[in-house]
Every structure is written in C-alpha cells, then in structure tokens.
Design a protein around this motif. Structure first.
Motif, short mmCIF file in Angstrom:
data_model
loop_
_atom_site.label_atom_id
_atom_site.label_comp_id
_atom_site.label_asym_id
_atom_site.label_seq_id
_atom_site.Cartn_x
_atom_site.Cartn_y
_atom_site.Cartn_z
N GLN A 69 0.84 -1.30 -0.10
CA GLN A 69 -0.13 -0.06 -0.10
C GLN A 69 0.79 1.15 -0.06
OE1 GLN A 69 -2.25 1.06 3.58
NE2 GLN A 69 -3.93 1.57 2.36
N TYR A 106 -3.16 -6.54 -4.07
CA TYR A 106 -3.39 -7.60 -3.40
C TYR A 106 -2.68 -8.83 -3.95
CZ TYR A 106 -6.76 -5.00 -1.01
OH TYR A 106 -7.50 -3.99 -0.19
N GLY A 150 -5.64 -8.63 -7.26
CA GLY A 150 -6.37 -7.18 -7.36
C GLY A 150 -5.65 -6.07 -7.03
N GLU A 200 -6.35 -1.79 -5.97
CA GLU A 200 -7.42 -0.85 -5.45
C GLU A 200 -6.83 0.54 -5.36
OE1 GLU A 200 -10.86 -0.62 -1.77
OE2 GLU A 200 -8.96 -1.36 -1.43
N ALA A 205 -8.04 4.59 -4.14
CA ALA A 205 -9.24 5.07 -3.38
C ALA A 205 -8.68 6.62 -3.35
CB ALA A 205 -9.52 4.76 -2.15
N SER A 245 -13.77 4.46 -3.90
CA SER A 245 -12.91 3.55 -4.30
C SER A 245 -13.12 2.54 -5.28
CB SER A 245 -12.97 2.63 -3.04
OG SER A 245 -14.08 1.87 -2.63
N ARG A 246 -12.21 2.16 -5.92
CA ARG A 246 -12.41 1.46 -7.04
C ARG A 246 -11.38 0.06 -7.16
NH1 ARG A 246 -13.61 1.33 -12.70
NH2 ARG A 246 -12.19 0.40 -14.14
N PHE A 247 -12.14 -0.94 -7.16
CA PHE A 247 -11.17 -2.36 -7.20
C PHE A 247 -11.17 -3.15 -8.39
CE2 PHE A 247 -11.06 -6.94 -6.53
CZ PHE A 247 -9.79 -7.12 -5.80
N GLN A 276 -10.11 -6.64 -10.39
CA GLN A 276 -9.94 -8.00 -10.24
C GLN A 276 -8.86 -8.57 -11.62
OE1 GLN A 276 -13.14 -10.94 -10.52
NE2 GLN A 276 -11.79 -12.59 -10.36
N SER A 301 -14.33 -5.00 -12.54
CA SER A 301 -14.05 -3.67 -11.67
C SER A 301 -15.32 -3.43 -10.82
CB SER A 301 -13.48 -2.55 -12.50
OG SER A 301 -14.39 -2.02 -13.29
N TYR A 302 -14.95 -3.02 -9.62
CA TYR A 302 -15.98 -2.28 -8.77
C TYR A 302 -15.76 -1.19 -8.32
CZ TYR A 302 -16.45 -7.77 -9.35
OH TYR A 302 -16.43 -9.06 -9.60
N GLN A 303 -16.89 -0.55 -8.17
CA GLN A 303 -16.62 1.09 -7.72
C GLN A 303 -17.54 1.79 -6.96
OE1 GLN A 303 -15.28 2.80 -11.34
NE2 GLN A 303 -17.37 2.36 -12.45
#
Length: 206
Positions: free
Chosen positions: A70, A94, A120, A122, A124, A146-148, A150, A184-186
């Motif tokens: 991080q 990750y 993954g 991320e 933020a 935040s946006r993740f 994969q 992606s997830y946000q």
C-alpha cells in the motif's frame, strides 16, 4: 514500524489452525506550515494461514498466503484548533499465492493440489472533516471513492443469457492472462457521525 503475530490452535485430533501476520510500515511526515502537514506512508503485509486435519487417513493441511502493498499520500490541515481536515489517496495491490493442499505430517494418501487465487488492485481517494462546533457538540463527516480491479490469470465461464448460472448453462469461457483486468467494482462511501458530551466522561454518538 514492524508488527508480527503468530498463533496455533488444535482441538483434540479433529482439526486445528495456524496463522502468521507480518506488517511493516514506513512513514514520512513534514510540516509545511503551522496548519498543513503532508505525509506519505508505504506498507507491506503478509497473512499466512494453515487449516489442518491432524489424524486419520484424511490428515491434510490447506495453506494460504496473502501479501499486500500500500502507498498512501495524505495531508492533515487544521485551519483552527477546533477544525481538522484529512485528505489523500490510497493505492493497494493484493498479491495472494495459490492455495495448496498437502498431506499432513507425511501422510502420502493425500495428493498435492493447488487452486489459483486472483490478484487485485485498489485505488481510493478520500476526505474527512472533524469539526468541534462547541465544547459539547462535534461533527465528523467524510467521503471516500474506491475502485477495485480483479486481475488474472483466470478462465471465466460464459453462460446462456437469461439462464441460471450453473454448469449446464455454460456455453463458452474466456481466458485472461496474468495481470489482465477481469472485472472492476467501484462506488462512493459517505459517512457522518455526531457526538454530544453531557459531562467530561459521558457522551452519546450517532
């Protein structure tokens, strides 16, 4: 700073677990002026777990190892003694290793097997505000985006449109190479809290 913990537990001859947690952080903070204080931190962590069946023909162990990195730049800004604002960003990777299953204590009846784990990243950005309205009443509010993403490598099944997601309805699959974006997830993550102090040692927070 560095932090490390380790623990092991076993319930009779039925099951047990072992885990190890390491965390290392480097932080630099500067005083730009009396009100603003920029800082940056770099963190590395590792979390290892082992779940095992200690006896019998099924004696086996399942091992997982998760690592993360991080990078977090941020700034503390205090326009007054009763008002503090923190804003910054966070970048995290990750990095899990493949899950592994082996025989426990030399048990040759359990063949070695492994399962891939997706990686993954991320990103933020955030801002947080603590404001003391009066000696008894204070407000804390903030928002985080935040946006993740994969990442592969992986193979994802493609299903017949409009049908339940089970193997009988799979019509194809798509292969992703290592580091390819799979999904992606946000979203936004707001928060607010209010605190009222009745006495020096009694308060209510909602």
């Amino acid at each position: 700073s560095y932090y490390s913990t380790i623990d092991e537990f076993q319930f009779s001859d039925q099951f047990g677990y072992r885990w190890l947690n390491d965390a290392l952080q480097l932080k630099y903070q500067a005083l730009a002026d009396r009100k603003a204080s920029p800082a940056v931190s770099l963190s590395y962590g590792r979390f290892k777990t082992t779940f095992f069946d200690p006896s019998g023909i099924d004696a086996s162990a399942v091992r997982n190892n998760m690592r993360y990195l991080q990078f977090k730049p941020f700034v503390n800004y205090s326009p007054t003694e009763k008002h503090e604002i923190v804003a910054g960003a966070s970048f995290m990777a990750y990095l899990p290793e493949d899950e592994k299953r082996t025989g426990y204590n030399g048990n040759q009846g359990i063949p070695f097997s492994s399962a891939d784990k997706d990686q993954g990243v991320e990103f933020a950005a955030f801002i947080h505000d603590d404001f003391e309205v009066s000696e008894k009443f204070s407000v804390s509010a903030g928002i985080r985006y935040s946006r993740f993403v994969q990442l592969g490598a992986d193979s994802i099944l493609i299903y017949e449109p409009g049908q339940p997601l089970n193997l009988s309805n799979a019509i194809d699959y798509q292969t992703y190479g290592r580091g390819d974006a799979i999904a992606s997830y946000q979203g936004w993550e707001p928060r607010i809290s209010l605190r009222y102090s009745f006495f020096a040692n009694q308060s209510i927070k909602v």
